[in-house]
Scaffold this motif. Structure first.
Motif, PDB file in Angstrom:
ATOM      1  N   LYS A  93      72.165   4.638   0.992  1.00 37.29           N
ATOM      2  CA  LYS A  93      72.826   5.937   0.886  1.00 37.29           C
ATOM      3  C   LYS A  93      72.372   6.635  -0.394  1.00 37.29           C
ATOM      4  N   ARG A  94      72.701   7.895  -0.469  1.00 39.77           N
ATOM      5  CA  ARG A  94      72.335   8.690  -1.643  1.00 39.77           C
ATOM      6  C   ARG A  94      72.858   8.068  -2.942  1.00 39.77           C
ATOM      7  N   ASP A  95      74.056   7.443  -2.881  1.00 40.75           N
ATOM      8  CA  ASP A  95      74.634   6.839  -4.085  1.00 40.75           C
ATOM      9  C   ASP A  95      74.133   5.419  -4.348  1.00 40.75           C
ATOM     10  N   ASN A 143      68.755   8.755   5.530  1.00 40.90           N
ATOM     11  CA  ASN A 143      68.567   7.849   4.401  1.00 40.90           C
ATOM     12  C   ASN A 143      67.103   7.453   4.258  1.00 40.90           C
ATOM     13  N   ARG A 174      64.838  10.068   2.781  1.00 42.05           N
ATOM     14  CA  ARG A 174      65.036  10.200   1.340  1.00 42.05           C
ATOM     15  C   ARG A 174      64.465   8.997   0.588  1.00 42.05           C
ATOM     16  N   ASP A 175      64.694   7.798   1.132  1.00 42.72           N
ATOM     17  CA  ASP A 175      64.239   6.552   0.502  1.00 42.72           C
ATOM     18  C   ASP A 175      63.849   5.599   1.633  1.00 42.72           C
TER      19      ASP A 175
END
Length: 145
Positions: free
Chosen positions: A26-28, A60, A63-64
């Protein structure tokens, strides 16, 4: 067991089972887990999963792209975790594009023949499906004894 034999045994779990848990970030930074079906192609050391464009796992990975995948044997003792960098195919846009052809191969490898391939092709475009490819860079776990 030698290192090569252990790796072979760990990777065999991917071939022997058609479902597992995909882990993305996740982003966090916390893990996001999804139960999915997969096909493993040992000659390529690649795992493939059909995903939709609008799901958290897909966002997700865009992004990564780092991901892990967990498969457990029927005894729940043996397990394999593989890690790699995911690659995403283009989203299916036409019933006869390359993505849909790859999704057909994946479906056949997981479930066999579909009763209506024309309907399947249309659904892949309608659902905005794509293929997640995870090339195995590392495997660890407990092989079957």
């Amino acid at each position: 067991m030698t290192q090569d034999a252990t790796q072979d045994a760990l990777l065999k779990l991917l071939s022997d089972h058609l479902a597992g848990v995909l882990v993305t970030l996740k982003r966090d930074g916390r893990p996001q887990l999804s139960n999915v079906a997969h096909a493993y192609y040992p000659d390529e050391r690649t795992l493939r999963v059909s995903v939709t464009d609008d799901r958290a796992k897909t966002r997700n990975l865009r992004r990564d792209p780092r991901a892990s995948y967990h498969v457990t044997g029927p005894d729940r003792r043996a397990y394999t975790v593989v890690e790699g960098v995911a690659e995403l195919s283009p989203v299916a846009r036409d019933p006869h594009d390359e993505t849909v052809e790859e999704l057909i191969r994946l479906y056949r490898d997981v479930l066999g023949e579909h009763p209506d391939w024309d309907d399947f092709r249309a659904a892949m475009v309608r659902d905005r499906r794509l293929v997640l490819r995870l090339r195995v860079e590392r495997a660890y776990g407990i092989p079957r004894g």
